[in-house]
Scaffold this active site. Structure first.
Site, short mmCIF file in Angstrom:
data_model
loop_
_atom_site.label_atom_id
_atom_site.label_comp_id
_atom_site.label_asym_id
_atom_site.label_seq_id
_atom_site.Cartn_x
_atom_site.Cartn_y
_atom_site.Cartn_z
N ALA A 160 -8.74 7.77 5.98
CA ALA A 160 -8.00 7.87 4.72
C ALA A 160 -7.41 6.52 4.33
CB ALA A 160 -6.90 8.91 4.84
N THR A 161 -7.08 5.71 5.33
CA THR A 161 -6.57 4.36 5.05
C THR A 161 -7.60 3.56 4.27
OG1 THR A 161 -5.07 4.30 6.95
CG2 THR A 161 -5.83 2.18 6.10
N ASN A 211 4.40 12.16 4.72
CA ASN A 211 4.03 12.27 6.13
C ASN A 211 5.22 12.25 7.08
OD1 ASN A 211 4.21 9.45 5.27
ND2 ASN A 211 3.56 8.92 7.34
N GLN A 225 -1.65 14.68 4.08
CA GLN A 225 -0.81 15.72 4.68
C GLN A 225 -0.81 17.01 3.86
OE1 GLN A 225 0.58 15.42 7.61
NE2 GLN A 225 0.40 13.22 7.95
N SER A 266 -8.15 13.13 5.01
CA SER A 266 -8.51 12.74 6.37
C SER A 266 -8.88 13.97 7.17
CB SER A 266 -7.34 12.01 7.04
OG SER A 266 -7.60 11.73 8.39
N HIS A 271 -8.78 14.31 10.64
CA HIS A 271 -8.01 14.62 11.84
C HIS A 271 -6.63 15.21 11.55
CE1 HIS A 271 -5.03 11.22 12.44
NE2 HIS A 271 -5.81 10.66 11.53
N THR A 293 -23.54 3.08 7.62
CA THR A 293 -24.26 4.25 8.11
C THR A 293 -23.28 5.36 8.44
OG1 THR A 293 -26.01 2.87 9.03
CG2 THR A 293 -25.83 5.11 9.88
N CYS A 339 2.01 5.48 12.54
CA CYS A 339 1.53 4.15 12.21
C CYS A 339 2.60 3.08 12.43
CB CYS A 339 1.06 4.10 10.75
SG CYS A 339 -0.25 5.26 10.39
#
Length: 371
Positions: free
Chosen positions: A69-70, A148, A176, A193, A195, A231, A314
């Site tokens: 997502a970053t 977050n 989130q 994201s 995860h 890829t 983070c």
């Protein structure tokens, strides 16, 4: 171990592990190859793409997979400004994720004008401030759906509407929010994201409304719609797709479970804890609390079999007080007396109540020693 750090990452769903394994073990072909195996991998990725788009559940757009997502946020901001044709102003909020704030700082060094809007003590931005900052110089507005660190829900639909009135695009960090709250109509770009919804790490996505696609950030083979090169991993894409499918199917069930856990945690807490941010306009699976005089870092050390945090994963190693909590008007001492408990699909009521009770007892023990 009682895991209460769902905002940092979520446990991988068993269904995701099962769906991912064949693509990690045997179906290893490059999905961009014309071989039969390559075409099979490409078809699996398209199924995953459809599932992520279905979980976002907005019309008129498509998803491009990214490494995180970053990356999606960097791409959205930098690529939009590149295509903005002289609109070099960005409006954002002081409590945004570092991916937004640091990208804005980089763009500021390239000559962009950045407006960072304050929030009220409840963590919410004032729509009047948003509208006052908007004019024909603004290329993009960036606002997080669910914060977050403190879980508050910003008025994303209204922010998007205001941005469109001056011809600007709107980026929503819904990392989130996906699978937890409804993503509202309005944003032109949405970062998500895997995860954070019980999928694998190292894969995210950028949803793009048709006509709002940013200029490429990563150049090369143009594998993703000619806009993002690299890829793709069939295993990661399939895992994201399965996680998104589960999020869409289990949305109501997960929501009801979170509400039950929130009520149980509130009932188990002692009277000396204060919720950081709005108690009403928030996602209830994010419990950010403070207690006067608490040494939150020591609390984590004292309770090593309970996984919880001081705030954003983070920034947890920086040693600096949370920029989000400081934006609420908290002092450095108050910010360092705050903890974040994150729970979700696989958290049981018994383990949450046990953890909260032990956290409260350890906090009181600190105060007794200090006295």
């Amino acid at each position: 171990m009682i895991y209460l750090d769902y905002q940092a990452t979520t446990p991988v769903a068993p269904e995701v592990v099962q769906a991912t394994r064949p693509w990690a073990e045997n179906h290893f072909a490059n999905p961009h190859s014309p071989s039969r195996w390559g075409r099979e991998a490409a078809a699996a990725i398209e199924v995953a793409r459809d599932r992520v788009e279905n979980a976002i559940c907005l019309p008129g757009g498509s998803v491009a997979f990214t490494g995180s997502a970053t990356e999606a946020i960097n791409w959205a901001l930098k690529g939009t400004i590149e295509r903005a044709k002289g609109r070099n102003r960005i409006v954002t909020i002081a409590t945004e994720h570092a991916a937004v704030l640091d990208s804005c700082e980089w763009l500021e060094a390239q000559g962009c004008d950045i407006i960072r809007l304050p929030v009220a003590p409840d963590g919410l931005v004032d729509l009047g401030d948003v509208k006052a900052a908007l004019d024909e110089r603004v290329g993009i507005v960036a606002a997080m759906l669910v914060n977050n660190e403190i879980g508050v829900i910003q008025p994303v639909a209204e922010i998007a509407e205001a941005a469109h009135e001056v011809g600007a695009f709107m980026l929503c960090d819904a990392v989130q929010g996906l699978g937890r709250v409804t993503i509202p109509l309005g944003p032109d770009l949405i970062a998500v994201s895997a995860h954070k919804i019980h999928g694998p790490k190292a894969i995210g996505a950028l949803w793009m409304r048709q006509g709002a696609e940013p200029a490429p950030l990563i150049h090369g083979g143009g594998q993703e719609q000619g806009l993002r090169s690299g890829t793709l991993s069939p295993a990661l894409c399939v895992g994201f797709g399965m996680a998104a499918k589960l999020a869409a199917e289990r949305g109501r069930q997960d929501h009801d479970h979170i509400e039950l856990l929130w009520q149980a945690a509130m009932a188990a807490l002692g009277p000396d804890w204060i919720v950081n941010g709005s108690s009403d306009q928030r996602y209830h699976g994010n419990f950010n609390l403070r207690r006067e005089g608490l040494d939150a870092a020591r609390l984590i050390s004292d309770l090593r079999d309970i996984a919880f945090s001081l705030g954003s994963a983070c920034a947890s190693g920086s040693g600096r007080p949370s920029h989000v909590l400081r934006a609420l008007g908290l002092s450095d001492t108050q910010a360092r007396s705050s903890i974040r408990l994150g729970f979700g699909r696989y958290t049981t009521e018994d383990e949450l109540v046990d953890a909260v009770t032990r956290i409260d007892a350890a906090a009181r023990a600190q105060q007794d020693i200090a006295a």
